[in-house]
Design a protein around this motif. Sequence first.
Motif, mmCIF file in Angstrom:
data_model
loop_
_atom_site.group_PDB
_atom_site.id
_atom_site.type_symbol
_atom_site.label_atom_id
_atom_site.label_comp_id
_atom_site.label_asym_id
_atom_site.label_seq_id
_atom_site.Cartn_x
_atom_site.Cartn_y
_atom_site.Cartn_z
ATOM 1 N N ASP A 341 86.834 51.189 -5.958
ATOM 2 C CA ASP A 341 86.112 51.276 -4.692
ATOM 3 C C ASP A 341 84.619 51.518 -4.867
ATOM 4 O O ASP A 341 83.840 51.230 -3.966
ATOM 5 C CB ASP A 341 86.701 52.400 -3.828
ATOM 6 N N LEU A 342 84.224 52.085 -5.991
ATOM 7 C CA LEU A 342 82.799 52.320 -6.241
ATOM 8 C C LEU A 342 82.527 52.380 -7.732
ATOM 9 O O LEU A 342 83.436 52.593 -8.544
ATOM 10 C CB LEU A 342 82.320 53.602 -5.555
ATOM 11 N N ASN A 343 81.266 52.155 -8.069
ATOM 12 C CA ASN A 343 80.788 52.302 -9.443
ATOM 13 C C ASN A 343 79.536 53.161 -9.452
ATOM 14 O O ASN A 343 78.757 53.152 -8.497
ATOM 15 C CB ASN A 343 80.436 50.946 -10.064
ATOM 16 N N VAL A 344 79.364 53.918 -10.533
ATOM 17 C CA VAL A 344 78.132 54.659 -10.777
ATOM 18 C C VAL A 344 77.528 54.089 -12.057
ATOM 19 O O VAL A 344 78.146 54.130 -13.120
ATOM 20 C CB VAL A 344 78.396 56.173 -10.934
ATOM 21 N N VAL A 399 79.206 62.370 -7.575
ATOM 22 C CA VAL A 399 78.529 61.095 -7.324
ATOM 23 C C VAL A 399 77.055 61.321 -7.002
ATOM 24 O O VAL A 399 76.168 60.704 -7.591
ATOM 25 C CB VAL A 399 79.216 60.338 -6.169
ATOM 26 N N TRP A 400 76.792 62.253 -6.081
ATOM 27 C CA TRP A 400 75.401 62.473 -5.668
ATOM 28 C C TRP A 400 74.598 63.196 -6.749
ATOM 29 O O TRP A 400 73.373 63.023 -6.824
ATOM 30 C CB TRP A 400 75.357 63.246 -4.356
ATOM 31 N N ALA A 401 75.277 63.971 -7.591
ATOM 32 C CA ALA A 401 74.573 64.592 -8.709
ATOM 33 C C ALA A 401 74.066 63.521 -9.678
ATOM 34 O O ALA A 401 72.941 63.612 -10.197
ATOM 35 C CB ALA A 401 75.492 65.577 -9.428
ATOM 36 N N ASN A 402 74.898 62.498 -9.915
ATOM 37 C CA ASN A 402 74.464 61.399 -10.781
ATOM 38 C C ASN A 402 73.315 60.618 -10.158
ATOM 39 O O ASN A 402 72.423 60.121 -10.864
ATOM 40 C CB ASN A 402 75.643 60.455 -11.056
ATOM 41 N N VAL A 403 73.317 60.502 -8.838
ATOM 42 C CA VAL A 403 72.249 59.773 -8.157
ATOM 43 C C VAL A 403 70.951 60.568 -8.199
ATOM 44 O O VAL A 403 69.889 60.050 -8.547
ATOM 45 C CB VAL A 403 72.652 59.459 -6.701
ATOM 46 N N ASP A 404 71.030 61.843 -7.850
ATOM 47 C CA ASP A 404 69.822 62.651 -7.664
ATOM 48 C C ASP A 404 69.231 63.159 -8.966
ATOM 49 O O ASP A 404 68.010 63.308 -9.076
ATOM 50 C CB ASP A 404 70.131 63.829 -6.739
ATOM 51 N N THR A 405 70.063 63.437 -9.936
ATOM 52 C CA THR A 405 69.553 64.013 -11.189
ATOM 53 C C THR A 405 69.524 63.023 -12.345
ATOM 54 O O THR A 405 68.690 63.133 -13.232
ATOM 55 C CB THR A 405 70.392 65.239 -11.603
#
Length: 820
Positions: A341-344, A399-405
């Motif tokens: 459903d999603l990828n990082v 997920v948001w930690a990977n995006v923001d940091t």
Amino acid sequence: MGKKRRNIQKSNQDELFNNLDKFDDRTFSIKNDLPSTSNNNGGGGMSRAAKKRAKKRAKTSSATSAAPAVAAAGGGELDVRNNDVAHNNNGDVVKKSVDGNKMQLPLDSDDDDDDVVDIQPKLQQKEEVKADNKLVKKKKKKKKEKLSKSESHTTFIRHDENMEDMEEEDDDNDDNLNSMNDNNDSHIEIEPEVEELLSTLTPLQILLLDSKQPNKESDNDENDDEEAVMPDTNANGTAIDPKHIVGDITTELRARILLSSLLSPSGVTVNEFYQQYWGKRPLLAALDDIHENDDDDEQPKKMSAEAQVEAANHTTRLDGFLNRTIIDEMIRKNKLRYGLDLNVTRYTDSMGNGLRHRITLDPPPKKKKRRSKNSSGGSSNDDEEEDELEYIVANPNDVWANVDTSQCTVRLLRPHEHNDNIHTMLSILESEFGCMVGSNAYLTPLHSQGFAPHYDDVDVFILQLEGYKRWRVYAPFNKRETLPRESSRDYTENEVEENMGGEEMDVVLGPGDVLYLPRGWIHQAETVARPASVPKMDGVKDDHSLHLTVSAMQNWCWADFLEMLMPEALESAATSDKSTSLREGLPRNFLNYMGTMHQLDDDDGGSLPEGLKQASAALKSGEDGDQVDEDALVELKAQQRIRAQQQHFKDEAKKRIMRVCKQAMSMLDDACDQIGKRFLSDRLPPALLEPERELTKEAFANNAANYHDAAKKIWPNTLCRLARPGIARLVIEESQAVLYHCNDNSRVYHGTPLSPMEFEIDDAPAIEQLLTTVEPHWIMVKDLIHGDIEDKMEIAQALYDEGILATVLTESPDRSVQTG
């Protein structure tokens, strides 16, 4: 009439006559001069074959009816079911007059002053849109072939010799493609002024999903958006609000207007898009006024009040689909899984060698043992264990930690699965493109890139929702990679630079911008800060980029069609009872003279050894053989014999190939049915808009209390049409009429298999009429081609119960015949 569901037994129909005694028998007449679908196959009706079958079955039916697109009067006790008829709470049928453009209230209404609701001014206003060429004063946008050179809007056009040669070779193909596009669009007629006026609406307004959508039956404009710019006026100087018109257009026109709206900032019409850009080259749809800046210091240019409103409308025109809050809620509510459903992901130099590559941070799925029953039917101890992959549910905080940091990109796969607005847009675009349409969404933090340079096997429309992203686009490397059928691997930046030399397009997309890329065009994108030349706007976020990619044309080319056609044609020709040529044995020992190792030089002897050249010349001139080397002469004659055998083999092969091709030409319709079935299996379930839904079974199921029981039943005088064009298809298989439809499809690709309905072959003409009658046309059940009225009603009832038929009853039901 016979019908059954493959693999699924249809339940008996519910009893629908319990409350019929309460129904008022008052009779209403219907106009006899309404447009007929039986004589006009443009919007529906029947084909020539069906007409021929009709002559053998019954006399010509009475003219079928078409309901006018008249706006329903709102409010009060009336529950409007469609544009032509309403039911009050007592079960009375309320019908609109065709001539007077008025809706007549029940004859026993207590309100003498409100017996007639006049909506003539509204219709007159719509007619004047076409009558006055000066209706639309909105200026034409410059085409993006003359792109701005500012930081936010810089394009470099590269014309190398290879690309010019490719374009030269494709001139004939382009002409053929343009001709086919013209033919495909011939049935969609819309005035340019009307198209331009309606394309000023946002996608959500066109899809009737905007919560601020005005009530088109209300003349009170006090609640209209004060910032809305309405320069368009009719001949009387009255402002024309396109939001009051868009509710009355057909699905085909709505799909066309939706695409026109997406492309509108480019100034390119839909017809121009198909002729000049579709499958050929990129197109940028952005607002020039926002990007243009003549100052050397690149400071934001002071904008006029009108330009500020235009810019604000542009940057918010794609609002309502996705934002970070919606994505976060989607992840938390639906337990989205990594990999499915999603990828990082991130495009970075993780090795420290100066070369960036894409890395994916998705946790790998776990292998889980699953017991399956032994095929031999043994005991539970004999059950076999199979490995099953268990995908990890994404933790939103991670997920948001990977995006923001970590500056990672989040890619949402199939956001339309959990987002109704996106699903509705894709469903309508499927009607425009005639192929499967999908979507992905990408959220990337500032100064970050998620993917390496690559090309896709789909045509994409990139809808920039939030932030700013720089796109670098390159033309296909070569002819072989033009319009590819598979996506590329990840390219390195060095490979792109060495092979391409420079960008075909280098542009920064901002909110409201749209970029079209044909499949095969290499691209890479990086989130950037708001360009200095772009003024800061309230509510516009620039700390990340969010865009929605709408994709089309996957596995939808001539090669895919021929892959489906040619094996069937070969099988049919090989089993023919008229010829045995394809079943005849291959020539004896043909491998002794055919194949690469037996290839010979050309007859002119250009590269023959000197001895063979002399022998060949002697034979041609008729000289005495004694003057020619005997060994060379023998070898030359052997080559001539082999060449004759090869030519004979090629001639025989050509005969059989042509026989297969001839058979293929006779099977084109069958192949179209097969690829049509594949399309129905691939595509999304139709997201019916409210005006469409109100005419189907779903409306009664969700709001049964407001509809009389008689409206749930198919009667001889019930008007019918397909709920949406293209959602069902009739094919003949094994002497049965089989109906396929996508109404029960899943939003997940192939999540639900097709469940076709089978009918007897003599039901086919009636089914064909129902499936080819589309808005704005209607056909009456009693006018269907079939011998028995009961069968006509049962066929229509089956399609209605399946949810693919729209119906309306304009008069009291004809109870002379009852079924079920």
